[in-house]
Design an enzyme around this catalytic site. Structure first.
Site, PDB file in Angstrom:
ATOM      1  N   SER A  25       0.826  -1.215   0.000  1.00 44.87           N
ATOM      2  CA  SER A  25       0.000   0.000   0.000  1.00 44.87           C
ATOM      3  C   SER A  25       0.855   1.258   0.000  1.00 44.87           C
ATOM      4  O   SER A  25       2.014   1.238   0.432  1.00 44.87           O
ATOM      5  CB  SER A  25      -0.900   0.027   1.235  1.00 44.87           C
ATOM      6  OG  SER A  25      -1.746  -1.087   1.228  1.00 44.87           O
TER       7      SER A  25
HETATM    8  C1  SAM Z   1      -3.526  -3.820  -0.274  1.00 40.15           C
HETATM    9  S1  SAM Z   1      -2.941  -5.447  -0.096  1.00 40.15           S
HETATM   10  C2  SAM Z   1      -2.297  -5.467   1.540  1.00 40.15           C
HETATM   11  C3  SAM Z   1      -1.168  -4.514   1.760  1.00 40.15           C
HETATM   12  C4  SAM Z   1      -0.272  -4.867   2.903  1.00 40.15           C
HETATM   13  N1  SAM Z   1      -0.941  -4.906   4.192  1.00 40.15           N
HETATM   14  C5  SAM Z   1       0.962  -4.004   2.987  1.00 40.15           C
HETATM   15  O1  SAM Z   1       1.844  -4.399   3.742  1.00 40.15           O
HETATM   16  O2  SAM Z   1       1.089  -2.986   2.340  1.00 40.15           O
HETATM   17  C6  SAM Z   1      -4.458  -6.350   0.097  1.00 40.15           C
HETATM   18  C7  SAM Z   1      -4.260  -7.822   0.317  1.00 40.15           C
HETATM   19  O3  SAM Z   1      -5.486  -8.361   0.773  1.00 40.15           O
HETATM   20  C8  SAM Z   1      -5.512  -9.709   0.343  1.00 40.15           C
HETATM   21  N2  SAM Z   1      -6.880 -10.234   0.494  1.00 40.15           N
HETATM   22  C9  SAM Z   1      -7.951 -10.095  -0.331  1.00 40.15           C
HETATM   23  N3  SAM Z   1      -9.008 -10.730   0.177  1.00 40.15           N
HETATM   24  C10 SAM Z   1      -8.611 -11.279   1.350  1.00 40.15           C
HETATM   25  C11 SAM Z   1      -9.259 -12.070   2.338  1.00 40.15           C
HETATM   26  N4  SAM Z   1     -10.553 -12.428   2.235  1.00 40.15           N
HETATM   27  N5  SAM Z   1      -8.532 -12.481   3.396  1.00 40.15           N
HETATM   28  C12 SAM Z   1      -7.228 -12.130   3.535  1.00 40.15           C
HETATM   29  N6  SAM Z   1      -6.561 -11.396   2.621  1.00 40.15           N
HETATM   30  C13 SAM Z   1      -7.247 -10.966   1.556  1.00 40.15           C
HETATM   31  C14 SAM Z   1      -4.977  -9.661  -1.072  1.00 40.15           C
HETATM   32  O4  SAM Z   1      -4.498 -10.931  -1.471  1.00 40.15           O
HETATM   33  C15 SAM Z   1      -3.895  -8.604  -0.946  1.00 40.15           C
HETATM   34  O5  SAM Z   1      -2.642  -9.181  -0.787  1.00 40.15           O
END
Ligand code: SAM
Length: 404
Positions: free
Chosen positions: A76
Site C-alpha cells: 500500500s
Molecule cells: C492492499 S494489499 C495489503 C497490503 C499490505 N498490508 C501491505 O503491507 O502494504 C491487500 C491484500 O489483501 C488480500 N486479500 C484479499 N481478500 C482477502 C481475504 N478475504 N482475506 C485475507 N486477505 C485478503 C490480497 O491478497 C492482498 O494481498
C-alpha cells in the site's frame, strides 16, 4: 560511542527520512512512534522488484494483478499505511492481527508493539503469504506469525487481538472479527458505505463498535467469503456508470434514456479551494439522501462532455427516471463552486434537493465533527440501535448520525 561509520547516511536512509518528512507534512504521520517505525523498517526489502526510490515514494507498488490486469495485491501507499497505523493507536505489548498482508505493514506493527507484543499477518493468496514468509525474517521480523487463510474468519488460533487492522477493502464486519477482538479493542477497516470507501477506526464499547476517526481510503477489494460487489448500472455503453450499493435502486434503462435528455444545471453558492478536500460532503450526501450512488465515467466520456464525473466518482442521487450529480465550476485561481447537473423527468426538483443538502452541509456540518458510525451485531432490534440512518449489511447493522 559514535564512530565514523555511524555518521554515514546511506541513500536508503535519506530516501526514508524524506518519506517520513513528506508523510508528516501530509499529516499522515502524527506521532513520533509511527515515524520511528517508518524509519526502522527497511521498506525496500518487501518489494525487491521495484526500484528503491519508487518504494520510498508515496505510491503503492502493485505486486499481483488478476487476468483482467486489475491490481489484487499491492504494497500500500505509505500515506495510507501511516494514517491507518495512527488510527489504530497501537501500543507496546499489544496483540495485533493484520488482514491482507505483504509484510511491510506487519513489520511497522511489529515495531509498534515491540518485543512484548505479538503480530499476526494473514492473506488469502499463497503468493502473498509466501512473500511475507520470506521477506519478514530477511528484514529481521522472524517472530511475526504469517497465516494463509480467508480474513472473513480471522485467525482464531492467535486471538484475542487488541487491534485488528484490515488492509483490504471490506463491505461488512464479519462475526469472527467481533469474537476475536479483546474488550475495548479496536478494528481499523477500509469499509464501503453507500459506494464510498472510508477507513474507519472502530472502538469496541460494550456490545457495539463506535467510530473514532474516518479517512478516505481506496483499497483492492476483499476476495473470499466476504467479497461483496456493488451493482454497476451502465448509462452510456460501458463508459458512464452508476455504482449502486447498500440496497439503493437505479433502473439502467430509464436512466440511460434520461442521460440523453438535456441537462438541468443549478449552482449552490458554496465554494471550495483548489486542493481542499470535501470527503465529508460526499459522506453527508451519501448518508442523508435516499437514492445516493456514485457516478463514474471513463475519461473519454468526460472529454466528450457526456458527464463531468471525478476520476474516483462523483456523488449522485437517483429518483425514479431522474438522476442528479455534484459538479464543480472554477470561479477563480483557487476557488470552485459546487453545482448539480440533472437529467430526466423531475431532474430540476431532484437537483434542487441536492443543492439544498449542499447548503445544509455548509451551514451545519462543514468543518465540524465527523459523523458517528456505530456497528451493531445483526439481530439487534431497531429500538436498541443508536439514532441516525440505518444501513443493514449481512452481519452488521450500521447507524450513521451527524451532530448539529
Ligand atoms: C492492499 S494489499 C495489503 C497490503 C499490505 N498490508 C501491505 O503491507 O502494504 C491487500 C491484500 O489483501 C488480500 N486479500 C484479499 N481478500 C482477502 C481475504 N478475504 N482475506 C485475507 N486477505 C485478503 C490480497 O491478497 C492482498 O494481498
Amino acid at each position: 560511542m559514535t564512530t565514523d561509520s555511524d555518521k554515514i547516511v546511506t541513500p536508503v536512509q535519506s530516501l526514508c527520512a524524506a518519506l517520513v518528512d513528506q508523510l508528516r507534512g501530509l499529516n499522515a504521520i502524527r506521532t513520533g512512534r509511527v515515524a520511528d517505525a517508518f524509519r526502522a523498517v527497511p521498506r525496500h526489502l518487501f518489494a525487491p522488484e521495484a526500484p528503491v526510490a519508487e518504494v520510498y515514494s508515496n505510491q503503492p507498488i502493485v505486486t499481483k494483478r488478476d487476468e483482467r490486469g486489475l491490481a489484487i495485491s499491492t504494497v500500500s501507499a505509505p500515506r495510507i499505511q501511516a494514517f491507518m497505523l495512527e488510527q489504530a493507536d497501537i501500543q507496546p505489548g499489544m496483540r495485533v492481527l493484520e488482514i491482507g498482508s505483504g509484510g511491510v505493514n506487519a513489520a511497522y506493527i511489529a515495531e509498534l508493539v515491540g518485543e512484548g507484543g505479538e503480530v499476526t499477518t494473514m492473506d488469502i493468496d499463497p503468493f502473498v503469504v509466501d512473500r511475507a514468509m520470506r521477506f519478514l525474517p530477511e528484514a529481521g521480523y522472524e517472530h511475526v506469525n504469517v497465516v494463509l487463510a480467508d480474513g472473513e474468519f480471522g485467525v482464531p488460533e492467535h486471538a484475542p487481538y487488541d487491534r485488528i487492522v484490515v488492509t483490504v477493502g471490506a463491505w461488512d464486519i464479519p462475526p469472527a472479527w467481533w469474537e476475536q477482538l479483546s474488550p475495548g479493542g479496536r478494528i481499523v477497516v477500509p469499509i464501503r458505505v453507500r459506494s464510498l470507501n472510508r477507513s474507519v477506526a472502530f472502538q469496541l464499547e460494550g456490545e457495539h463498535l463506535v467510530s473514532r476517526s474516518i479517512e478516505r481510503a481506496g483499497f483492492v477489494a476483499m476476495q473470499g467469503a466476504g467479497a461483496f460487489g456493488e451493482e454497476v448500472v451502465y448509462l452510456h455503453g460501458d463508459t458512464v456508470a452508476l455504482r449502486v450499493d447498500d440496497g439503493q435502486q437505479a433502473d439502467g434503462v430509464l436512466l440511460a434514456a434520461a442521460l440523453k435528455q438535456p441537462r438541468v444545471e443549478l449552482w449552490s453558492g458554496v465554494t471550495v479551494g483548489d486542493q481542499e478536500p470535501f470527503d465529508d460532503l460526499d459522506m453527508f450526501l451519501a448518508t442523508s439522501m435516499p437514492g445516493f450512488c456514485l457516478l463514474t465515467a471513463h475519461e473519454s466520456a468526460v472529454a466528450a462532455g457526456i458527464v463531468q464525473a471525478r476520476p474516483w466518482g462523483s456523488s449522485a442521487v437517483v429518483d425514479g427516471g431522474a438522476f442528479a450529480y455534484v459538479v464543480l465550476r472554477q470561479l477563480g485561481p483557487d476557488s470552485h463552486e459546487f453545482g448539480v447537473y440533472g437529467h430526466g423527468s423531475g431532474a430540476e426538483a431532484l437537483a434542487a434537493r441536492v443543492v439544498e443538502q449542499i447548503n445544509t452541509w455548509q451551514s451545519s456540518h462543514r468543518g465540524g465533527p465527523a459523523p458517528v458510525i456505530l456497528a451493531h451485531p445483526m439481530g439487534t432490534p431497531a429500538d436498541q440501535l443508536a439514532g441516525g440512518l440505518v444501513i443493514d449489511k449481512k452481519h452488521t447493522r450500521f447507524t450513521v448520525s451527524w451532530s448539529r
